[in-house]
Design an enzyme around this catalytic site. Structure first.
Site, PDB file in Angstrom:
ATOM      1  CE1 TYR A 125      47.584  47.517  39.949  1.00  0.00           C
ATOM      2  CE2 TYR A 125      48.249  49.690  39.179  1.00  0.00           C
ATOM      3  CZ  TYR A 125      47.708  48.882  40.149  1.00  0.00           C
ATOM      4  OH  TYR A 125      47.283  49.430  41.334  1.00  0.00           O
ATOM      5  CD  GLU A 213      44.977  47.092  42.545  1.00  0.00           C
ATOM      6  OE1 GLU A 213      44.435  46.186  43.196  1.00  0.00           O
ATOM      7  OE2 GLU A 213      46.097  47.560  42.820  1.00  0.00           O
TER       8      GLU A 213
END
Ligand code: GDP
Ligand code: MN
Length: 403
Positions: A125, A213
């Site tokens: 991530y 993101e």
């Protein structure tokens, strides 16, 4: 402004960020051709078909009409059109869309990047966003890629590392290396990740984004680092500098009332209450919502008509508020600073007459330059509009009409 995954990946690519390659289509009949093109370009024989909506959680989400997930794997060229057909035109419900879901108008046909090889593919991530409290950008990274970062933050916060970037100094080499190290990478994958983080940061700054993101960032079985997904939010206040990005706006993803308000230069946010409000200035709008609550109502919206409240903006505001069936009363609260109250009052009367058959009570509170003249115009208009100069009187009148 939010953009789609396929658009975000184009921006990333233009800054040298490696991404999972894909071709976007709006019709299942074009899906196989897109897959063939990908095969020629990348050699891939497996493909992923990905619904393009402004919401995450597509992989686990379900298309109402067909039961297909929003991200599916096709293990041959021939499987691609059928899989695309099961998603396109359908309503995709994910944990981010709400029950009503979102209509899928486009799918991205992408190369499969989870192919087997020397090591297992591994998901990470990575995000970059603005930390207002520190006046810095922050890069957040985690080994727990592919999952909801909110869950990781709640259950295992120690698995998220953060690195703050001073915008005046920019991302430093040691910071990118620190992140790559914290992700447990070594060798070529380590170097690739450092490069990836640098290009990503450049893309974030260059596009004036307020959020990036990338979940997941993938380490492929042959140690390449690439973006499999991309969620990008561009700072609206910087859009004027990016004509090309402005064109990426997809109005079908936005609330129709908010789009209409934007066209008239109003900022409108729909809420769930019963008192519509029309105010100039965001601070006064917040205070007005508070006073509505204090008088026993609930605000139906936030609406800032901006500096130049005139007949046109008032009319546009009225029309937008009146579309909401929950609205039982409207409170107009305008401070006449540059704009004079008598001018606003004339605007209200004009707009009221023009729209006609408004059958809910309207309370107008005008304060500032020529407040008395404004109140007089409202009172003498003969319309079902109550006027007030003091905010507490306006609130009392709202209370009166609601009870
Ligand atoms: P999201 O569910 O909306 O966040 O969509 P993502 O783009 O993150 O994709 C969801 C999941 O699909 C990923 O976490 C992967 O597990 C899977 N996925 C995406 N691309 C590929 C691929 O190329 N091959 C395989 N096998 N799975 C993929
Ligand atoms: Mn994702």
């Amino acid at each position: 402004m939010n953009i789609h995954e396929y658009q975000a990946k184009e921006i990333l690519k233009s800054y040298g960020v490696r991404v999972q390659t894909g071709v976007v289509v709006d019709d299942a009949s074009k899906a196989q051709e897109a897959a063939k093109k990908l095969n020629a370009e990348t050699g891939t024989e497996w493909f992923v078909v990905k619904a393009q909506i402004h919401a995450g959680g597509r992989g686990k989400g379900k298309v109402q009409e067909t039961g297909s997930n929003g991200v599916v794997l096709a293990k041959s060229l021939d499987e691609v059109p059928e899989k695309a057909k099961n998603i396109l035109g359908g309503t995709l419900v994910t944990h981010q869309t709400g029950e009503e879901g979102k209509k899928v108008n486009k799918v991205l046909i992408a190369e499969d990047v989870y192919y087997p090889g020397a090591s297992e593919p591994k998901e990470y991530y990575l995000s970059i966003l603005l930390d207002r409290s520190k006046s810095c950008n922050v890069i957040m990274a985690s080994t727990e890629g592919g999952m909801d970062i909110e869950d990781v933050a709640a259950n295992t916060p120690e698995k998220i590392v953060k690195e703050w970037i001073d915008p005046a100094i920019g991302l430093q080499g040691f910071q990118a290396r620190k992140i790559a190290f914290a992700l447990g990478l070594e060798g070529n994958a380590f170097k690739e990740m450092v490069k990836f983080i640098f290009s990503l940061y450049k893309a974030y700054e260059g596009s004036d984004s307020s959020m990036f993101e990338i979940n997941p960032v993938l380490k492929t079985s042959d140690d390449k680092i690439l973006a499999v997904d991309a969620k990008v939010n561009i700072d609206d206040n910087a859009l004027y500098r990016h004509k090309d990005i402005q064109e990426l706006r997809d109005l079908s993803e936005e609330d129709p009332a908010e789009v209409e308000a934007g066209k008239s230069g109003l900022s409108y946010v729909k809420l769930d209450g019963n008192v519509g409000c029309m105010v100039n200035g965001a601070g006064l709008a917040m205070a007005t919502m508070d006073i509505i609550k204090l008088s026993g109502g609930e605000p139906a919206n936030f609406l800032d008509v901006g500096g130049g409240a005139n007949a046109e903006t008032v009319e546009a505001g009225f029309r937008i508020i009146l579309k909401d069936p929950n609205v039982k009363a409207i409170l107009i609260n305008i401070f006449g600073g540059i704009v004079r109250c008598d001018r606003v009052a004339n605007g209200v009367v004009e707009a009221y007459k023009k729209i006609g058959n408004i059958d809910i009570p309207i309370i107008v509170r005008l304060q500032g330059t020529n407040a008395e003249e404004g109140a007089k115009i409202i009172e003498e208009s003969g319309l079902k509009v109550a006027s007030a100069i003091l905010l507490k009187d306006a609130a009392a009148k709202v209370k009166e009409v609601l009870s």
